[in-house]
Design a protein around this motif. Structure first.
Motif, PDB file in Angstrom:
ATOM      1  N   ASN A   1      49.060  45.536  37.090  1.00 44.55           N
ATOM      2  CA  ASN A   1      49.291  44.917  38.407  1.00 44.55           C
ATOM      3  C   ASN A   1      49.631  45.813  39.590  1.00 44.55           C
ATOM      4  O   ASN A   1      49.554  47.028  38.862  1.00 44.55           O
ATOM      5  CB  ASN A   1      50.404  43.753  38.317  1.00 44.55           C
ATOM      6  CG  ASN A   1      51.727  44.092  38.001  1.00 44.55           C
ATOM      7  OD1 ASN A   1      52.008  45.417  38.017  1.00 44.55           O
ATOM      8  ND2 ASN A   1      52.565  43.250  37.614  1.00 44.55           N
ATOM      9  N   ARG A   2      50.032  45.578  40.410  1.00 43.07           N
ATOM     10  CA  ARG A   2      50.099  46.632  41.561  1.00 43.07           C
ATOM     11  C   ARG A   2      51.254  47.571  41.261  1.00 43.07           C
ATOM     12  O   ARG A   2      51.322  48.548  41.828  1.00 43.07           O
ATOM     13  CB  ARG A   2      50.291  46.105  42.861  1.00 43.07           C
ATOM     14  CG  ARG A   2      48.798  45.844  43.488  1.00 43.07           C
ATOM     15  CD  ARG A   2      49.008  45.148  44.953  1.00 43.07           C
ATOM     16  NE  ARG A   2      48.157  44.728  45.851  1.00 43.07           N
ATOM     17  CZ  ARG A   2      47.577  44.074  46.586  1.00 43.07           C
ATOM     18  NH1 ARG A   2      48.669  43.150  46.923  1.00 43.07           N
ATOM     19  NH2 ARG A   2      46.494  43.714  47.243  1.00 43.07           N
TER      20      ARG A   2
ATOM     21  N   ASP B   1      43.834  49.363  35.668  1.00 48.34           N
ATOM     22  CA  ASP B   1      44.806  50.047  36.699  1.00 48.34           C
ATOM     23  C   ASP B   1      43.870  50.893  37.610  1.00 48.34           C
ATOM     24  O   ASP B   1      44.002  50.629  38.620  1.00 48.34           O
ATOM     25  CB  ASP B   1      45.790  50.605  36.206  1.00 48.34           C
ATOM     26  CG  ASP B   1      46.813  51.008  37.045  1.00 48.34           C
ATOM     27  OD1 ASP B   1      47.397  50.276  38.071  1.00 48.34           O
ATOM     28  OD2 ASP B   1      47.055  52.296  37.227  1.00 48.34           O
TER      29      ASP B   1
ATOM     30  N   ALA C   1      41.610  48.824  39.691  1.00 49.22           N
ATOM     31  CA  ALA C   1      42.351  48.094  40.732  1.00 49.22           C
ATOM     32  C   ALA C   1      42.755  49.144  42.051  1.00 49.22           C
ATOM     33  O   ALA C   1      42.781  48.673  43.070  1.00 49.22           O
ATOM     34  CB  ALA C   1      43.461  47.437  40.439  1.00 49.22           C
TER      35      ALA C   1
ATOM     36  N   ASP D   1      41.723  48.229  45.797  1.00 50.37           N
ATOM     37  CA  ASP D   1      42.501  47.666  46.501  1.00 50.37           C
ATOM     38  C   ASP D   1      42.492  47.781  48.004  1.00 50.37           C
ATOM     39  O   ASP D   1      41.981  48.817  48.312  1.00 50.37           O
ATOM     40  CB  ASP D   1      43.889  47.860  46.081  1.00 50.37           C
ATOM     41  CG  ASP D   1      45.005  46.798  46.204  1.00 50.37           C
ATOM     42  OD1 ASP D   1      44.702  45.973  47.197  1.00 50.37           O
ATOM     43  OD2 ASP D   1      46.144  47.077  45.972  1.00 50.37           O
TER      44      ASP D   1
ATOM     45  N   PRO E   1      42.247  41.178  48.564  1.00 52.43           N
ATOM     46  CA  PRO E   1      41.646  40.894  46.914  1.00 52.43           C
ATOM     47  C   PRO E   1      42.495  39.381  46.908  1.00 52.43           C
ATOM     48  O   PRO E   1      42.243  38.670  46.128  1.00 52.43           O
ATOM     49  CB  PRO E   1      42.431  41.898  46.229  1.00 52.43           C
ATOM     50  CG  PRO E   1      42.482  42.782  46.962  1.00 52.43           C
ATOM     51  CD  PRO E   1      42.624  42.786  48.214  1.00 52.43           C
TER      52      PRO E   1
ATOM     53  N   LEU F   1      33.970  43.537  43.280  1.00 51.31           N
ATOM     54  CA  LEU F   1      34.950  42.679  42.736  1.00 51.31           C
ATOM     55  C   LEU F   1      34.378  41.536  41.950  1.00 51.31           C
ATOM     56  O   LEU F   1      34.769  41.221  40.918  1.00 51.31           O
ATOM     57  CB  LEU F   1      35.991  42.070  43.739  1.00 51.31           C
ATOM     58  CG  LEU F   1      36.778  43.175  44.294  1.00 51.31           C
ATOM     59  CD1 LEU F   1      37.958  42.585  45.682  1.00 51.31           C
ATOM     60  CD2 LEU F   1      37.675  43.792  43.244  1.00 51.31           C
TER      61      LEU F   1
ATOM     62  N   LEU G   1      35.973  39.524  39.147  1.00 50.74           N
ATOM     63  CA  LEU G   1      37.542  39.550  39.801  1.00 50.74           C
ATOM     64  C   LEU G   1      37.212  39.288  41.404  1.00 50.74           C
ATOM     65  O   LEU G   1      37.961  40.008  42.140  1.00 50.74           O
ATOM     66  CB  LEU G   1      38.459  41.009  39.785  1.00 50.74           C
ATOM     67  CG  LEU G   1      38.564  41.272  38.249  1.00 50.74           C
ATOM     68  CD1 LEU G   1      38.960  43.024  38.287  1.00 50.74           C
ATOM     69  CD2 LEU G   1      39.849  40.523  38.052  1.00 50.74           C
TER      70      LEU G   1
ATOM     71  N   ALA H   1      41.984  37.926  40.227  1.00 53.33           N
ATOM     72  CA  ALA H   1      42.084  38.869  41.382  1.00 53.33           C
ATOM     73  C   ALA H   1      43.784  38.958  41.801  1.00 53.33           C
ATOM     74  O   ALA H   1      44.238  39.822  41.968  1.00 53.33           O
ATOM     75  CB  ALA H   1      41.310  38.607  42.542  1.00 53.33           C
TER      76      ALA H   1
ATOM     77  N   LEU I   1      46.015  40.065  39.221  1.00 48.29           N
ATOM     78  CA  LEU I   1      45.878  41.767  39.195  1.00 48.29           C
ATOM     79  C   LEU I   1      46.300  42.612  40.384  1.00 48.29           C
ATOM     80  O   LEU I   1      46.995  43.573  40.230  1.00 48.29           O
ATOM     81  CB  LEU I   1      44.335  41.964  38.870  1.00 48.29           C
ATOM     82  CG  LEU I   1      44.101  43.534  38.874  1.00 48.29           C
ATOM     83  CD1 LEU I   1      44.767  44.563  37.800  1.00 48.29           C
ATOM     84  CD2 LEU I   1      42.514  43.868  38.842  1.00 48.29           C
ATOM     85  N   PHE I   2      46.263  42.009  41.545  1.00 52.23           N
ATOM     86  CA  PHE I   2      46.422  42.489  42.627  1.00 52.23           C
ATOM     87  C   PHE I   2      47.709  41.896  43.246  1.00 52.23           C
ATOM     88  O   PHE I   2      47.761  41.401  44.565  1.00 52.23           O
ATOM     89  CB  PHE I   2      45.510  42.349  43.989  1.00 52.23           C
ATOM     90  CG  PHE I   2      44.221  43.259  43.332  1.00 52.23           C
ATOM     91  CD1 PHE I   2      43.936  44.519  43.702  1.00 52.23           C
ATOM     92  CD2 PHE I   2      43.037  42.579  43.003  1.00 52.23           C
ATOM     93  CE1 PHE I   2      42.976  45.460  43.325  1.00 52.23           C
ATOM     94  CE2 PHE I   2      42.097  43.154  42.674  1.00 52.23           C
ATOM     95  CZ  PHE I   2      41.956  44.604  42.805  1.00 52.23           C
TER      96      PHE I   2
END
Length: 345
Positions: free
Chosen positions: A145-146, A189, A192, A196, A274, A328, A333, A340, A343-344
């Motif tokens: 994740n972020r 990662d 992403a 992002d 996202p 994406l 995603l 999405a 993940l974001f």
């Protein structure tokens, strides 16, 4: 008193009146701009909407009579985004037993930990519910994740947490190979991080500062509603629970006992790309919201470094966003999708 003295006295009095008028004008100019009275409020604010003169940002800004949608159902574990460990059972287990055995914290480090069961009645995977029976279970840990990717330590903690759960429900977990999953986490990662996008516009006052109540009133006319925190308003979306845009200003001003006396010289409009479905046309609405507010509030739109944003710059951003959306989607995603958003986050 001779005529000369009378003339000097009159001139002095006139000078005092001029100075008094100037200081009153200066005092009024420095006072934060207030909301207009009820009689002065324009009941049709969208009849004078400005438009950006760029082809990439076509489309009107419709009256946002949004209804905040109900939160969507929690997503199932997905092999694209999660480490998944199947749990074999000697016999079907009740949802009550599963819920009682779940760990008190559903996170491993900064990553969500989850357990799902295959419902014997519905024949579907779901989060455990009381009163149901499950013939299979699986434990999962989000790969990235972020906050970053799952590392060796977090994977080991996941194994310990899942095995502790299995002991309580008489199950046996089959864990994937750690090195492979950690490498998958790093690759995800990296993707992403490279894709992002969080766009922030700053609206700065040209002359008079704004009161917090004035900012709230002007934003409300564009469809913004109060957010979950002081100094935050959001523009609800039509296709999901995540707001399309957020408007933020000083929280202390929002908490002030008299918001009319607070003085704000800037606010931010933000789009978390996202997180918002492509169909919402979020960037177009971000640009139009910023320009409407700038016109109505006598402000200027800049980036977060104070550089003014002309229509040409917004056109470049719009073109880059189209490429991002396509990338994406190719990776399964799509912006605004369940995966999405996970993940974001």
């Amino acid at each position: 008193m001779n005529s000369l003295q009378l003339g000097l006295a009159a001139a002095g009095g006139l000078l005092l009146l001029v100075m008094l008028g100037y200081y009153l004008w200066l005092s009024g100019k420095s006072r934060p701009r207030q909301p207009p009275t009820a009689a002065a409020v324009d009941t049709h604010p969208f009849e004078r909407e400005p438009t950006l003169d760029i082809d990439a940002l076509d489309g009107g800004f419709e009256d946002p009579g949004f209804v905040i949608p109900a939160p969507e159902k929690k997503p199932a574990l997905d092999s694209l985004l999660d480490v998944i460990a199947p749990i074999a059972l000697d016999a079907p287990v009740s949802g009550d037993a599963v819920l009682a055995a779940l760990p008190p914290t559903r996170r491993v480090g900064s990553k969500p930990f989850a357990v799902e069961g295959f419902n014997s009645s519905t024949q579907r995977w779901e989060a455990p519910h009381a009163g149901q029976r499950y013939s299979q279970l699986q434990a999962g840990l989000q790969l990235a994740n972020r906050a970053g990717a799952v590392n060796d330590i977090e994977f080991s903690e996941f194994v310990v947490k899942a095995e502790t759960f299995c002991e309580l429900i008489n199950g046996t977990a089959d864990f994937p190979e750690m090195r492979r999953e950690v490498n998958r986490a790093r690759e995800l990662d990296q993707f992403a991080s490279d894709h992002d996008a969080q766009i922030v516009f700053v609206l700065r006052a040209r002359r008079s500062a704004w009161s917090a109540s004035y900012v709230q009133q002007m934003a409300t006319r564009l469809g913004f509603v109060p957010g979950s925190m002081p100094g935050r308003m959001v523009l609800p979306g039509a296709s999901g629970p995540v707001p399309v845009l957020s408007l933020n200003f000083d929280a202390q001003a929002a908490l002030s006992e008299d918001m009319a006396q607070s003085a704000l010289r800037d606010l931010t409009l933000a789009l978390d790309v996202p997180q918002v479905d492509r169909s919402e046309q979020a960037f177009t609405r971000l640009c139009e919201s910023a320009q409407v507010l700038a016109k109505e509030m006598d402000g200027i739109v800049t980036d977060d470094h104070g550089v003014a944003l002309p229509p040409e710059a917004m056109s470049v951003i719009a073109a880059e966003l189209e490429q991002l959306y396509a990338t994406l989607e190719q990776r399964e995603l799509s912006a605004g999708s369940v995966l999405a958003r996970r993940l974001f986050s």
